[in-house]
Design a protein around this motif. Structure first.
Motif, PDB file in Angstrom:
ATOM      1  N   LEU A  75       9.615 -25.251  10.902  1.00  0.00           N
ATOM      2  CA  LEU A  75       8.226 -24.816  11.041  1.00  0.00           C
ATOM      3  C   LEU A  75       7.794 -23.912   9.889  1.00  0.00           C
ATOM      4  O   LEU A  75       6.614 -23.782   9.616  1.00  0.00           O
ATOM      5  CB  LEU A  75       8.031 -24.079  12.372  1.00  0.00           C
ATOM      6  CG  LEU A  75       8.047 -24.932  13.620  1.00  0.00           C
ATOM      7  CD1 LEU A  75       7.892 -24.070  14.857  1.00  0.00           C
ATOM      8  CD2 LEU A  75       6.961 -25.985  13.569  1.00  0.00           C
ATOM      9  N   GLY A  76       8.754 -23.297   9.230  1.00  0.00           N
ATOM     10  CA  GLY A  76       8.425 -22.462   8.088  1.00  0.00           C
ATOM     11  C   GLY A  76       7.760 -23.227   6.958  1.00  0.00           C
ATOM     12  O   GLY A  76       7.024 -22.652   6.171  1.00  0.00           O
ATOM     13  N   TRP A  77       8.007 -24.516   6.888  1.00  0.00           N
ATOM     14  CA  TRP A  77       7.411 -25.335   5.824  1.00  0.00           C
ATOM     15  C   TRP A  77       5.946 -25.661   6.086  1.00  0.00           C
ATOM     16  O   TRP A  77       5.210 -25.986   5.156  1.00  0.00           O
ATOM     17  CB  TRP A  77       8.195 -26.630   5.655  1.00  0.00           C
ATOM     18  CG  TRP A  77       9.544 -26.401   5.071  1.00  0.00           C
ATOM     19  CD1 TRP A  77      10.720 -26.347   5.742  1.00  0.00           C
ATOM     20  CD2 TRP A  77       9.854 -26.160   3.705  1.00  0.00           C
ATOM     21  NE1 TRP A  77      11.748 -26.093   4.878  1.00  0.00           N
ATOM     22  CE2 TRP A  77      11.243 -25.973   3.606  1.00  0.00           C
ATOM     23  CE3 TRP A  77       9.096 -26.086   2.537  1.00  0.00           C
ATOM     24  CZ2 TRP A  77      11.885 -25.712   2.407  1.00  0.00           C
ATOM     25  CZ3 TRP A  77       9.746 -25.831   1.338  1.00  0.00           C
ATOM     26  CH2 TRP A  77      11.121 -25.654   1.289  1.00  0.00           C
TER      27      TRP A  77
ATOM     28  N   LEU B 228       3.437 -20.126  14.695  1.00  0.00           N
ATOM     29  CA  LEU B 228       4.348 -21.015  13.973  1.00  0.00           C
ATOM     30  C   LEU B 228       5.332 -20.238  13.099  1.00  0.00           C
ATOM     31  O   LEU B 228       6.463 -20.683  12.900  1.00  0.00           O
ATOM     32  CB  LEU B 228       3.551 -22.003  13.116  1.00  0.00           C
ATOM     33  CG  LEU B 228       2.768 -23.063  13.877  1.00  0.00           C
ATOM     34  CD1 LEU B 228       1.934 -23.902  12.904  1.00  0.00           C
ATOM     35  CD2 LEU B 228       3.671 -23.936  14.704  1.00  0.00           C
ATOM     36  N   VAL B 229       4.911 -19.097  12.587  1.00  0.00           N
ATOM     37  CA  VAL B 229       5.825 -18.278  11.796  1.00  0.00           C
ATOM     38  C   VAL B 229       6.839 -17.580  12.700  1.00  0.00           C
ATOM     39  O   VAL B 229       8.010 -17.440  12.355  1.00  0.00           O
ATOM     40  CB  VAL B 229       5.042 -17.247  10.945  1.00  0.00           C
ATOM     41  CG1 VAL B 229       5.966 -16.238  10.314  1.00  0.00           C
ATOM     42  CG2 VAL B 229       4.228 -17.958   9.878  1.00  0.00           C
ATOM     43  N   ALA B 230       6.413 -17.146  13.892  1.00  0.00           N
ATOM     44  CA  ALA B 230       7.279 -16.366  14.775  1.00  0.00           C
ATOM     45  C   ALA B 230       8.256 -17.207  15.581  1.00  0.00           C
ATOM     46  O   ALA B 230       9.330 -16.713  15.952  1.00  0.00           O
ATOM     47  CB  ALA B 230       6.421 -15.544  15.729  1.00  0.00           C
TER      48      ALA B 230
ATOM     49  N   ARG C  87      13.473 -18.969  18.865  1.00  0.00           N
ATOM     50  CA  ARG C  87      14.330 -20.101  19.238  1.00  0.00           C
ATOM     51  C   ARG C  87      15.087 -20.616  18.020  1.00  0.00           C
ATOM     52  O   ARG C  87      14.575 -20.604  16.917  1.00  0.00           O
ATOM     53  CB  ARG C  87      13.489 -21.244  19.796  1.00  0.00           C
ATOM     54  CG  ARG C  87      12.860 -20.952  21.126  1.00  0.00           C
ATOM     55  CD  ARG C  87      12.176 -22.177  21.651  1.00  0.00           C
ATOM     56  NE  ARG C  87      13.065 -23.318  21.575  1.00  0.00           N
ATOM     57  CZ  ARG C  87      13.412 -24.064  22.600  1.00  0.00           C
ATOM     58  NH1 ARG C  87      12.940 -23.776  23.766  1.00  0.00           N
ATOM     59  NH2 ARG C  87      14.189 -25.096  22.456  1.00  0.00           N
ATOM     60  N   ASP C  88      16.279 -21.098  18.273  1.00  0.00           N
ATOM     61  CA  ASP C  88      17.077 -21.698  17.202  1.00  0.00           C
ATOM     62  C   ASP C  88      16.695 -23.157  17.019  1.00  0.00           C
ATOM     63  O   ASP C  88      16.205 -23.815  17.926  1.00  0.00           O
ATOM     64  CB  ASP C  88      18.562 -21.622  17.541  1.00  0.00           C
ATOM     65  CG  ASP C  88      19.081 -20.199  17.457  1.00  0.00           C
ATOM     66  OD1 ASP C  88      18.485 -19.404  16.727  1.00  0.00           O
ATOM     67  OD2 ASP C  88      20.080 -19.907  18.132  1.00  0.00           O
TER      68      ASP C  88
END
Length: 76
Positions: free
Chosen positions: A30-32, A17-19, A24-25
């Motif tokens: 997902l960073g949250w 999820l971090v990567a 992809r743009d």
């Protein structure tokens, strides 16, 4: 404390999820939520196990998100 296989799977999910926003743009949101699975896996873990799970998450993040760096270094 969760079983090691489940905790490791959650750490791998965090790494993915971090990567994914690096690959992809349009999925920067997902960073949250990326670290939520890791936080669930760390519940009640010893310091050594917490280090191992954090290492797994970081390893998967770098393996998936930064696959292009070795080629860049060879090229330049």
């Amino acid at each position: 404390m969760r079983p090691l296989a489940l905790a490791s799977g959650l750490a791998c999910l965090t790494g993915l999820l971090v990567a994914l926003p690096f690959v992809r743009d349009g999925i920067a949101f997902l960073g949250w939520v990326a670290f939520v699975p890791l936080l669930f896996s760390l519940e009640g873990a010893s310091p050594g196990r917490a280090f191992l799970l954090g290492w797994i998450a970081g390893f998967v993040t770098h393996l998936v998100g930064f696959y292009w760096i070795p080629g860049l270094l060879v090229r330049f």
